[in-house]
Write a protein that holds these residues in place. Sequence first.
Motif, PDB file in Angstrom:
ATOM      1  N   ALA A  96      -1.405   2.926 101.495  1.00 42.72           N
ATOM      2  CA  ALA A  96      -1.128   4.270 100.973  1.00 42.72           C
ATOM      3  C   ALA A  96      -2.322   5.194 101.181  1.00 42.72           C
ATOM      4  CB  ALA A  96      -0.769   4.196  99.487  1.00 42.72           C
ATOM      5  N   GLU A  97      -3.545   4.663 101.020  1.00 43.66           N
ATOM      6  CA  GLU A  97      -4.750   5.466 101.229  1.00 43.66           C
ATOM      7  C   GLU A  97      -4.893   5.838 102.702  1.00 43.66           C
ATOM      8  OE1 GLU A  97      -8.546   7.217 100.050  1.00 43.66           O
ATOM      9  OE2 GLU A  97      -6.559   6.885  99.185  1.00 43.66           O
ATOM     10  N   PHE A  98      -4.590   4.911 103.579  1.00 44.02           N
ATOM     11  CA  PHE A  98      -4.612   5.217 105.012  1.00 44.02           C
ATOM     12  C   PHE A  98      -3.622   6.339 105.318  1.00 44.02           C
ATOM     13  CE2 PHE A  98      -3.467   4.965 109.407  1.00 44.02           C
ATOM     14  CZ  PHE A  98      -4.609   4.554 110.078  1.00 44.02           C
ATOM     15  N   ASP A  99      -2.442   6.230 104.755  1.00 45.28           N
ATOM     16  CA  ASP A  99      -1.411   7.243 104.994  1.00 45.28           C
ATOM     17  C   ASP A  99      -1.843   8.603 104.455  1.00 45.28           C
ATOM     18  OD1 ASP A  99       1.073   8.180 105.898  1.00 45.28           O
ATOM     19  OD2 ASP A  99       2.007   7.824 103.955  1.00 45.28           O
ATOM     20  N   GLY A 102     -14.971  -2.518 102.245  1.00 40.61           N
ATOM     21  CA  GLY A 102     -14.702  -2.300 100.827  1.00 40.61           C
ATOM     22  C   GLY A 102     -13.267  -1.991 100.471  1.00 40.61           C
ATOM     23  N   TYR A 103     -12.340  -2.138 101.424  1.00 38.57           N
ATOM     24  CA  TYR A 103     -10.922  -1.906 101.148  1.00 38.57           C
ATOM     25  C   TYR A 103     -10.268  -3.243 100.768  1.00 38.57           C
ATOM     26  CZ  TYR A 103     -11.436   2.720 103.291  1.00 38.57           C
ATOM     27  OH  TYR A 103     -11.815   4.013 103.573  1.00 38.57           O
ATOM     28  N   ASP A 104      -9.694  -3.320  99.586  1.00 39.86           N
ATOM     29  CA  ASP A 104      -9.192  -4.586  99.049  1.00 39.86           C
ATOM     30  C   ASP A 104      -7.779  -4.883  99.553  1.00 39.86           C
ATOM     31  OD1 ASP A 104      -8.630  -6.870  97.703  1.00 39.86           O
ATOM     32  OD2 ASP A 104      -9.121  -6.105  95.707  1.00 39.86           O
ATOM     33  N   ILE A 105      -7.705  -5.471 100.739  1.00 44.31           N
ATOM     34  CA  ILE A 105      -6.398  -5.814 101.308  1.00 44.31           C
ATOM     35  C   ILE A 105      -5.855  -7.118 100.741  1.00 44.31           C
ATOM     36  CG2 ILE A 105      -6.790  -4.526 103.444  1.00 44.31           C
ATOM     37  CD1 ILE A 105      -7.412  -7.222 104.809  1.00 44.31           C
ATOM     38  N   VAL A 106      -6.632  -7.801  99.911  1.00 38.74           N
ATOM     39  CA  VAL A 106      -6.165  -9.032  99.282  1.00 38.74           C
ATOM     40  C   VAL A 106      -5.363  -8.729  98.018  1.00 38.74           C
ATOM     41  CG1 VAL A 106      -6.862 -11.188  98.164  1.00 38.74           C
ATOM     42  CG2 VAL A 106      -8.033 -10.430 100.244  1.00 38.74           C
ATOM     43  N   LYS A 107      -5.934  -7.954  97.113  1.00 35.16           N
ATOM     44  CA  LYS A 107      -5.288  -7.668  95.834  1.00 35.16           C
ATOM     45  C   LYS A 107      -4.506  -6.356  95.832  1.00 35.16           C
ATOM     46  CE  LYS A 107      -8.719 -10.209  93.105  1.00 35.16           C
ATOM     47  NZ  LYS A 107      -9.769 -10.109  92.040  1.00 35.16           N
ATOM     48  N   ASP A 108      -4.766  -5.483  96.807  1.00 34.51           N
ATOM     49  CA  ASP A 108      -4.129  -4.165  96.768  1.00 34.51           C
ATOM     50  C   ASP A 108      -3.807  -3.659  98.171  1.00 34.51           C
ATOM     51  OD1 ASP A 108      -3.079  -1.813  95.709  1.00 34.51           O
ATOM     52  OD2 ASP A 108      -5.040  -0.828  95.568  1.00 34.51           O
ATOM     53  N   LEU A 109      -3.085  -4.471  98.955  1.00 30.52           N
ATOM     54  CA  LEU A 109      -2.716  -4.059 100.305  1.00 30.52           C
ATOM     55  C   LEU A 109      -1.888  -2.779 100.284  1.00 30.52           C
ATOM     56  CD1 LEU A 109      -2.584  -4.527 103.356  1.00 30.52           C
ATOM     57  CD2 LEU A 109      -0.603  -6.022 102.967  1.00 30.52           C
ATOM     58  N   ASP A 110      -0.941  -2.689  99.359  1.00 27.70           N
ATOM     59  CA  ASP A 110      -0.126  -1.474  99.264  1.00 27.70           C
ATOM     60  C   ASP A 110      -0.995  -0.244  99.033  1.00 27.70           C
ATOM     61  OD1 ASP A 110       2.279  -2.768  99.666  1.00 27.70           O
ATOM     62  OD2 ASP A 110       2.749  -2.955  97.540  1.00 27.70           O
ATOM     63  N   GLY A 111      -2.006  -0.379  98.185  1.00 29.38           N
ATOM     64  CA  GLY A 111      -2.892   0.735  97.891  1.00 29.38           C
ATOM     65  C   GLY A 111      -3.711   1.140  99.102  1.00 29.38           C
ATOM     66  N   ARG A 150     -16.696   3.765 109.077  1.00 29.10           N
ATOM     67  CA  ARG A 150     -16.662   2.806 107.962  1.00 29.10           C
ATOM     68  C   ARG A 150     -15.645   3.201 106.900  1.00 29.10           C
ATOM     69  NH1 ARG A 150     -22.373   2.487 105.720  1.00 29.10           N
ATOM     70  NH2 ARG A 150     -22.898   2.802 107.915  1.00 29.10           N
ATOM     71  N   SER A 151     -15.115   4.401 107.005  1.00 30.82           N
ATOM     72  CA  SER A 151     -14.114   4.867 106.032  1.00 30.82           C
ATOM     73  C   SER A 151     -12.993   5.584 106.768  1.00 30.82           C
ATOM     74  CB  SER A 151     -14.741   5.812 105.006  1.00 30.82           C
ATOM     75  OG  SER A 151     -15.123   7.037 105.613  1.00 30.82           O
ATOM     76  N   PHE A 152     -11.846   5.651 106.137  1.00 30.02           N
ATOM     77  CA  PHE A 152     -10.729   6.392 106.719  1.00 30.02           C
ATOM     78  C   PHE A 152     -11.091   7.866 106.886  1.00 30.02           C
ATOM     79  CE2 PHE A 152      -7.749   3.166 104.445  1.00 30.02           C
ATOM     80  CZ  PHE A 152      -8.051   2.210 105.400  1.00 30.02           C
ATOM     81  N   GLU A 153     -11.912   8.376 105.961  1.00 28.97           N
ATOM     82  CA  GLU A 153     -12.307   9.786 106.036  1.00 28.97           C
ATOM     83  C   GLU A 153     -13.125  10.073 107.292  1.00 28.97           C
ATOM     84  OE1 GLU A 153     -11.093   9.075 101.889  1.00 28.97           O
ATOM     85  OE2 GLU A 153     -12.377   7.963 103.291  1.00 28.97           O
ATOM     86  N   GLU A 154     -14.012   9.150 107.670  1.00 29.49           N
ATOM     87  CA  GLU A 154     -14.812   9.374 108.877  1.00 29.49           C
ATOM     88  C   GLU A 154     -13.929   9.369 110.124  1.00 29.49           C
ATOM     89  OE1 GLU A 154     -18.198   6.792 109.125  1.00 29.49           O
ATOM     90  OE2 GLU A 154     -19.067   7.545 107.256  1.00 29.49           O
ATOM     91  N   LEU A 155     -12.964   8.470 110.167  1.00 31.44           N
ATOM     92  CA  LEU A 155     -12.041   8.458 111.301  1.00 31.44           C
ATOM     93  C   LEU A 155     -11.233   9.745 111.344  1.00 31.44           C
ATOM     94  CD1 LEU A 155     -10.720   4.771 111.198  1.00 31.44           C
ATOM     95  CD2 LEU A 155     -12.543   5.718 112.624  1.00 31.44           C
ATOM     96  N   ARG A 156     -10.844  10.229 110.191  1.00 31.18           N
ATOM     97  CA  ARG A 156     -10.077  11.478 110.134  1.00 31.18           C
ATOM     98  C   ARG A 156     -10.904  12.648 110.675  1.00 31.18           C
ATOM     99  NH1 ARG A 156      -4.761  13.380 109.591  1.00 31.18           N
ATOM    100  NH2 ARG A 156      -5.237  15.417 110.415  1.00 31.18           N
ATOM    101  N   GLN A 157     -12.202  12.667 110.357  1.00 36.43           N
ATOM    102  CA  GLN A 157     -13.068  13.721 110.874  1.00 36.43           C
ATOM    103  C   GLN A 157     -13.077  13.718 112.400  1.00 36.43           C
ATOM    104  OE1 GLN A 157     -16.647  13.036 107.915  1.00 36.43           O
ATOM    105  NE2 GLN A 157     -17.018  14.895 109.089  1.00 36.43           N
ATOM    106  N   ILE A 158     -13.132  12.536 112.988  1.00 34.56           N
ATOM    107  CA  ILE A 158     -13.109  12.454 114.453  1.00 34.56           C
ATOM    108  C   ILE A 158     -11.780  12.985 114.987  1.00 34.56           C
ATOM    109  CG2 ILE A 158     -13.183  10.912 116.449  1.00 34.56           C
ATOM    110  CD1 ILE A 158     -14.903   9.007 114.713  1.00 34.56           C
ATOM    111  N   LEU A 159     -10.690  12.513 114.420  1.00 37.42           N
ATOM    112  CA  LEU A 159      -9.363  12.928 114.881  1.00 37.42           C
ATOM    113  C   LEU A 159      -9.183  14.439 114.778  1.00 37.42           C
ATOM    114  CD1 LEU A 159      -7.295  10.063 113.222  1.00 37.42           C
ATOM    115  CD2 LEU A 159      -7.667  10.375 115.677  1.00 37.42           C
TER     116      LEU A 159
END
Length: 278
Positions: free
Chosen positions: A196-199, A184-193, A153-162
């Motif tokens: 960047a968080e994924f990166d 809960g990731y706002d790809i409408v108002k803050d896609l760049d953010g 459900r979060s990028f952090e959980e995916l990172r733990q698996i990787l």
Amino acid sequence: MLKIGNHLSSSGGYEAMGKKALELGANTFAFFTRNPRGGKAKAIDPEDVGRFRRLAEEQEFATLVAHAPYTLNPCSADEGLREFAKNTFADDLARMEYTPGNYYNFHPGSHVKQGVDVGIRYITQMLNVALTPQQTTIVLLETMSGKGSEVGRSFEELRQILDGVQCSDKMGVCLDTCHVWDAGYDIVKDLDGVVAEFDRVIGLERLKAVHLNDSMNPMGSHKDRHARIGEGEIGLEALVRVINHPALRDLPFILETPNDDAGYAGEIALMRSRYEQR
């Protein structure tokens, strides 16, 4: 060129899927490796695969994004279900080698009240048994909406698996627009953010594909209900920004919207018309 397609039925074989994709205006597609609600897999016909591979080369198809069955839950509390997941996963990876160099996407699973850390440990155990240095298939973790006890459900959980996978170069991520919005990731108002968080957390080099879906629910709902492009809470303009984002625009985009063939053809044509050639 925009790399876009949709989920196709694999019942007619590979060549039939390739021809159907072309009819819809697609240059990639997704397909379930076996019954998505069960476990049975149709025998692969090498001649059919050969015809498809020639067609895909002639038509310059983009990378395909196969999908594991929904019944696969590698972090179940039931040992029998974990064993089913391990065997199914290994068999699917062997089948994927008939079409080398493509992607195999799966839902990380639900830990069923065992806790996220236990779930992640089971997932990485399965991956470390199944993945080999010789395989050509890249396995993709899908971003999830956080419904129930879903892992991912979060990028952090995916990172733990990787971080727990030994054949790390055989792993990537598929970003589902409906799922990340519902998570809960706002790809409408803050896609760049969000990008960047994924990166920052995972690294953009891991992002291999996008499931392009609108959502029936508001951001952060954790419900996972897909909507047709432009008919949901994300909206057309936000999804147009997704396909044109510099970090995303060259990835394969797969539609998983509730549609028939005419609807998919319309969505593919719509997104092609809004894709900015550079």
